[in-house]
Scaffold this motif. Sequence first.
Motif, PDB file in Angstrom:
ATOM      1  N   GLU A 674       7.362  48.420  32.011  1.00 35.22           N
ATOM      2  CA  GLU A 674       6.193  47.601  31.697  1.00 35.22           C
ATOM      3  C   GLU A 674       4.894  48.317  32.064  1.00 35.22           C
ATOM      4  OE1 GLU A 674       4.526  44.397  29.981  1.00 35.22           O
ATOM      5  OE2 GLU A 674       6.668  44.331  30.439  1.00 35.22           O
ATOM      6  N   ARG A 705       7.852  47.632  25.878  1.00 36.33           N
ATOM      7  CA  ARG A 705       7.488  47.663  27.297  1.00 36.33           C
ATOM      8  C   ARG A 705       8.206  46.515  28.003  1.00 36.33           C
ATOM      9  NH1 ARG A 705       3.164  50.773  28.920  1.00 36.33           N
ATOM     10  NH2 ARG A 705       1.922  51.743  27.270  1.00 36.33           N
ATOM     11  N   SER A 706       9.150  46.843  28.847  1.00 31.78           N
ATOM     12  CA  SER A 706       9.903  45.794  29.545  1.00 31.78           C
ATOM     13  C   SER A 706      10.577  46.395  30.760  1.00 31.78           C
ATOM     14  CB  SER A 706      10.952  45.173  28.617  1.00 31.78           C
ATOM     15  OG  SER A 706      11.739  44.222  29.315  1.00 31.78           O
ATOM     16  N   ASP A 707      10.463  45.712  31.898  1.00 26.73           N
ATOM     17  CA  ASP A 707      11.171  46.156  33.093  1.00 26.73           C
ATOM     18  C   ASP A 707      12.632  45.733  33.056  1.00 26.73           C
ATOM     19  OD1 ASP A 707       8.978  47.415  34.228  1.00 26.73           O
ATOM     20  OD2 ASP A 707       8.237  45.548  35.117  1.00 26.73           O
TER      21      ASP A 707
END
Length: 777
Positions: A674, A705-707
């Motif tokens: 992210e 975008r991602s954790d």
Amino acid sequence: MAIAIGAMVGSGIFILPGVAYVTVEGPAVVAVFLVAGLLVLPAAFSASEMATAMPEDGGSYVYVERGMGPLLGTIAGVGNWFMLSFKGALALIGGVPYLVFVAPWLAEYILIIAIGLAVLFTLINVVSTKSAGSLQFVIVAVMLVALAWFIVGGLPDVTPERTAGAFNVGSGGFIAATALVFISYAGVIKIAAVAEEVKDPGKTIPRAMIGSLLLTTALYVGVVYVAVGVIDIDAAIAAGDLQPDGEGAIMALAADATLGQAGTVAVVIAAMLALASTANAGLLSASRFPFAMARDGLAPGAFERVSERFNTPVLAVTISGAIIIVLVSFVPIDQVAKFGSAFQIIVFILVNLALIGFREGAIEDYDPEFTSPLYPWMQLFGMASGFVVLTQVGTVPLAGAALITGISVVYFTLYVRPRTEREGAARTEVRRNVGKAAVERTRELFAEGQRYDTLVAMTDRTPDQTRVDMLRIGTDLSALRQGSVTSAVFKQVPHRAFTAGDTVSRHDEVPEWALDAPALRGLFEPSDGADPADGSGSTDGGVSSGGTGMGTDATDGASGLDRDHAPPVDFRTVTTEDIGPAIVEFASFEDMSFIVLERRVEELHELYGEGLNEHVLRNAPCGVLLVEDRGFDGADEIAVATDRGVYDPEKLLVADAIAEETGATLTLLQTIPEDAPDERYEVVSEYHDEIRRILTVTADSRVLRSDDRIEGLARFANAADLLVTTTERRGIRGAVFGRPGDRLVDSVDCTAVMVQPAEQRQRGLIQRVVLDRLFGG
């Protein structure tokens, strides 16, 4: 040269010869200083090159931070901060005995004097730094004159018996003594810290840095050789002139023995000037690292605040002074030296690593006027020797350095990372080059035009609909490369005493499940002369390969397949005692390109034993496709996902082949953290654009975008008709926690194909740990 020599000559030559003598147990202390100087040489070459490419103030911290990113920059900044603090403390602890040498009545007040001087220097640096470097040239000149007088005047008085073995590198404790004196060369790359102010840096900086190192090394060797040769150090310890660990005014003792009163006074004055300069400069330089880190966003902004009254970073100076006071008060001199050396070694290792990063990153803006010789062997030697010496600094200093490094990493994770979005230029370029290499491998695979034969391996447990979908995927895969498909049902039979190990294969007519399938109906008709019952058992445990295949005729139908390009399909039944080895052996004997196998969910959490999927993945001589069937009657959109790293070229080939046969479009899915910097997003997007140019079908790109990588991929993959991802070996960790690829497949509702490339049954450590994390993170 004056800046570097002034930063180096001080604690190293006036304090450590006696301590190192005790550590190495003899005159080999001379070789210790020589070898330590040679081990510093790679870092000096690396710093010289980077200084000519980036002539800006900050030195080693700037190079590591700009080149390798804020994480290693944080470690380098903290390492430099502590190293200079330790060097300043060492100068204070070791300098006071020289004062006592000329005023013995001060002996009872050594600690108080050292603490008082630390407080005094802290106050001076808080109030004003203008005078901090004004006497540098004078001090260096006085030191060089005094030490040159000491060498020239003392050399005739050297006793050969005392210097016997002075260059014996194999002496006991040699590496430990080398680790101890490493801090003596801590100022060699200080020139780089003022590179922005140097005229003609392309020539001046390398000459000054390398020249000062060589001169200082020769000076150390000459001074220590004379000191060891003119006084009996063991007798001086026994008489109480030196401490049991060798601490004391050893140079004053040596000057008194050979130069008389005038020479002794000159050496003592030089020592006091040098040690005072080292302590003050150490505090001044140390306080600038938290200041610089705050300016770059790696430390709290309070460290960056400059006093309106004094125009100095008061907080940075005060904390640095407090660290020095604590070290002076509680840490023995040999431990101070070893702690300082440990941090200096870490900094030198990072400097060498930063140069490799800049060089291998092939950064367009990196254009040094001076280049390090013997690259990369010089840097690799510097790092390897640094690690070796680091192990010999002692348990407490090594543990302390490791602890502070660990704290730096935790601090970066909790404080710095959420507040910074940039990364090192070298890391960005390395990531871009990883993508370019992957694109080239993909382009070569798509261009080679290799024939692909596919084995669709089923068992009695495989449902009919899953068989249809697996065969559909297999025919789509082989159709474009003029390959063939073998659809084989592997049946397990009980162990037989007299024919153990035999595997028997026979050709079959088109089974009812294939004839009745809407997706396959009308595609298969028996070839003339084929005998469905004809088959033969293999000998010596082999798989028989005789028999006739099944042909295809172009007809209209509801299959959705291109009948004119459908590959020939050979149906077989294979009886065996062990299905896993039989599938592997069959694929090897028939020289298959791919094995299509049903994914067995029940095997995912097996801690012991080896299931069918695991055996085939581990031993297959070709690529493997694990199919999680949830219904597949054609596709409009196929999602190709990677949660980390570049795409395997074979995974792209499989997805492209199926998409071309079904008329589907591809969507390339990839996640980045992210808070990933924009540079990473741009590099991954560029990589996707290059891949899309190679594919033969229409393809879209989504960089997410991602954790939570799995959740991010699943959210977009759920809209597709087919998911193509990478299979992974399970192992104990995968059995307990699950692998990302399996968790992704279990998170979507569509049919999924997990691809294991042929040449990469188990990816290597560099690919899994380094390159994948560099690219996808």
